[in-house]
Design an enzyme around this catalytic site. Sequence first.
Site, PDB file in Angstrom:
ATOM      1  N   HIS A 199     -39.952  41.240   1.714  1.00 17.46           N
ATOM      2  CA  HIS A 199     -40.429  42.032   0.584  1.00 17.46           C
ATOM      3  C   HIS A 199     -41.239  41.168  -0.377  1.00 17.46           C
ATOM      4  O   HIS A 199     -41.020  39.964  -0.473  1.00 17.46           O
ATOM      5  CB  HIS A 199     -39.242  42.668  -0.139  1.00 17.46           C
ATOM      6  CG  HIS A 199     -38.309  43.387   0.786  1.00 17.46           C
ATOM      7  ND1 HIS A 199     -37.154  42.811   1.282  1.00 17.46           N
ATOM      8  CD2 HIS A 199     -38.381  44.625   1.329  1.00 17.46           C
ATOM      9  CE1 HIS A 199     -36.554  43.671   2.088  1.00 17.46           C
ATOM     10  NE2 HIS A 199     -37.268  44.773   2.137  1.00 17.46           N
TER      11      HIS A 199
ATOM     12  N   ASP B  55     -38.385  37.514  -0.435  1.00 16.14           N
ATOM     13  CA  ASP B  55     -37.273  37.125   0.442  1.00 16.14           C
ATOM     14  C   ASP B  55     -37.662  36.987   1.912  1.00 16.14           C
ATOM     15  O   ASP B  55     -36.802  36.944   2.773  1.00 16.14           O
ATOM     16  CB  ASP B  55     -36.133  38.135   0.317  1.00 16.14           C
ATOM     17  CG  ASP B  55     -36.581  39.564   0.642  1.00 16.14           C
ATOM     18  OD1 ASP B  55     -37.707  39.744   1.149  1.00 16.14           O
ATOM     19  OD2 ASP B  55     -35.809  40.505   0.389  1.00 16.14           O
TER      20      ASP B  55
ATOM     21  N   SER C  61     -37.551  50.160   2.447  1.00 18.92           N
ATOM     22  CA  SER C  61     -37.236  49.268   1.325  1.00 18.92           C
ATOM     23  C   SER C  61     -38.434  48.936   0.457  1.00 18.92           C
ATOM     24  O   SER C  61     -38.267  48.501  -0.682  1.00 18.92           O
ATOM     25  CB  SER C  61     -36.598  47.976   1.839  1.00 18.92           C
ATOM     26  OG  SER C  61     -37.438  47.344   2.790  1.00 18.92           O
TER      27      SER C  61
END
Length: 380
Positions: A349, A346, A55
């Site tokens: 990230h 978050d 991610s």
Amino acid sequence: MVDRGMAASTGAVAVVAVAMMAMAAVMVAGQDDGGDQPSSSSCARPPVVFAFGDSNTDTGGVAAGMGFYFPLPEGRAFFRRATGRLCDGRLVIDHLCERMNMSYLSPYLEALGSDFTNGANFAISGAATGPRNTAFSLHIQVQQFLHFKQRSLELASHGESVPVDADGFRNALYLIDIGQNDLSAAFSNWLPYDDVVRQRFPAILSEIKDAIQSLYYNGAKNFWIHGTGPLGCLPQKLAVPRADDGDLDSSGCLKTLNAGSYEFNSQLSSICDQLSSQLRGATIVFTDILAIKYELIANHSSYGFEEPLMACCGHGGPPYNYDFNVSCLGPGYRVCEDGSKFLSWDGVHYTDAANAVVAAKIISAEFSRPKLPFSYFCNA
């Protein structure tokens, strides 16, 4: 804190400006215009880039491949719409694309609107190095690339137009940024630290080594390998209940997890050195992302940030605003007013503003070995 419908942050440009002044020679250009194309002009001839990872690099692969939808506030600070990125704006790879004067990388799995002229992004959120033959492990990502290349060359041999030709594949930059999910899982099993290093690290590192070798023996020669970041500084890890603060360092991060990240990077760097001497004609650059991000956390105020260890989007409030039962976008989550003051988006990230600083430090080559300027790959 405000609810999810709040307007995009207006302070991101100011924070990026602070980072640029601190690293004047390695500016990351790019205007917060909410568009889809970068505006930097550092490369006269944009390179072809193929990216692999999780991610931290996924520009929409998991959204395309799994049908997931990440609505605003994801993307609010730059794109101002959902893009499939787990960030309020651009990822590090996006800022690097700006520096190389190329389009943002399209996810390989995105069927509509993709432009593979400058390469493709095989990174998928949640990806790890293992299990090896499960979607979307690093091995599977490499297999997808090999299919993409084989199919492209096959079509080209029949006179059809393809976005990347044989020279493009040969001279492309192959970027790998993976391992955070592997380490997170390994250290979540409550195994003793030494057991994790001895029993889990070899398999993870072997998969990365195998990916580099597989790409090389299929024609790749230019590699940029990112080490993992400081796992012990993620709000997600800091929010795990602990008996006391004895494992916290001077920056408020977990020493044991960061020691694991450091050891992992040390071994990965050694593998890159080994492969550099073995793979004739290959250029393999290793970048210490842990050192980059930890320096940013430790000296956050000098870059204009106010919250180094608290998530902008989450639940629970200070000190970490991370709740394992209420994640960002989950029922009842809250989001900060100005994400440019936060390093963490978050809890896992980083924010667009933080990613801009990280990208600038990557471009500087100060944390890389060998210390090649990133522009080297413009004309490789």
